[in-house]
Write an enzyme that holds these catalytic residues in place. Structure first.
Site, PDB file in Angstrom:
ATOM      1  N   PRO A 163      41.924  41.489  46.819  1.00  0.00           N
ATOM      2  CG  PRO A 163      41.201  40.322  48.701  1.00  0.00           C
ATOM      3  CD  PRO A 163      42.407  40.540  47.855  1.00  0.00           C
ATOM      4  CE1 TYR A 164      43.136  49.389  50.134  1.00  0.00           C
ATOM      5  CE2 TYR A 164      45.188  49.152  48.906  1.00  0.00           C
ATOM      6  CZ  TYR A 164      44.311  49.936  49.637  1.00  0.00           C
ATOM      7  OH  TYR A 164      44.618  51.257  49.879  1.00  0.00           O
TER       8      TYR A 164
END
Length: 287
Positions: A156-157
């Site tokens: 996600p990051y």
């Protein structure tokens, strides 16, 4: 035209944002810093004095961002902003197969869509209008080396920062029209609360039943914990970013990585499959 000494920093309550506010205030700027809570606004006012002006908004609250931009237009419309530092962000992690789509959505709402909304709302105060009465400002995007080098369990990051990198490449070229420069900052691990708020939460109770849980634990112990231990302080990072902002001819990208050769140059010189296999073996991911 006059050069403004006003700057807007998002996510100013802790970490790099706080130390950036401190550095800019110490160098004669008036800092408008976004915070989400009144208690943080009060603390920063006490710490930094009258040269710090809190703006209460969350980057996911688009209406609040518009209100803050309108407020600032009334207050400094004839002076403008010397810069916008898009610092607000979070780091979410975990095994791709176990994460919910809403977690990815929230990661992008903060790190990507929030940043887009803030930038669009404050562009006029940076000089994106027909007849500004001040010099064009600069935009500083706080990205991450994760935008170029995705580690396991950080999709996600890494995805959000990769999106930021692409958006910044396009935006920098478009804003030549107004003379507004866009600078990308790519930090490696920095000692900030983001590790406590997001990335370190990857090993949670909910992942104990995941087939990836043993690898996740190893990743936390062998990679994340060591990275945090060796990380630079946010004060050091803030000083580098300030100097980049002040440079007469800044670079388009600044890498802030402890142990640059080992942690950045060498992995990028090696074949990608080799790096994948090294990580796979180290984490027990290889069949």
């Amino acid at each position: 035209m006059a050069k403004s000494k006003n700057i807007l920093i998002t996510g100013a309550s802790t970490g790099i944002g706080y130390d950036l506010a401190k550095v800019f205030v110490g160098n004669g700027y008036t800092v408008f810093g976004s915070v989400r809570k009144q208690k943080d606004a009060d603390r920063l006012l006490e710490d930094l004095g009258e040269s710090f002006r809190p703006l209460l908004f969350d980057v996911t609250d688009h209406e609040a961002i518009d209100q803050a931009a309108a407020q600032l237009e009334k207050e400094i419309g004839d002076q403008g902003l010397a810069g916008l530092i898009n610092n607000a962000g979070i780091a979410l992690g975990g095994p791709f197969v176990d994460l919910k789509i809403d977690e990815y959505r929230y990661q992008f709402e903060v790190n990507v869509f929030g940043l887009i909304k803030v930038t669009q709302a404050f562009l006029p105060l940076l000089g994106a209008k027909e007849t500004p009465s001040f010099d064009p400002g600069r935009i500083v995007q706080i990205s991450s080396i994760a935008g170029k080098h995705g580690m396991p369990f950080m999709s996600p990051y890494s995805g959000s920062k990769h999106a930021l990198e692409g958006i910044t490449e396009s935006l920098r070229k478009e804003l030549l029209f107004y003379g507004i420069d866009v600078i990308l900052i790519e930090p490696g691990p920095i000692k900030t609360p983001i590790w406590e708020k997001g990335a370190s939460e990857a090993v949670e109770e909910r992942f104990k039943k995941s087939v990836f849980y043993p690898a996740l634990q190893t990743f936390q112990k062998r990679f994340v914990a060591k990275a945090v231990k060796d990380a630079w302080t946010s004060e050091r990072a803030a000083r580098i970013i300030f100097n980049a902002f002040e440079a007469s001819r800044p670079k388009t990208r600044y890498l802030i990585v402890p142990g640059k050769f080992k942690n950045w140059t060498l992995p990028r010189l090696m074949p990608t499959r080799t790096v994948d296999k090294f990580l796979g073996k180290a984490l027990g991911l290889m069949k």
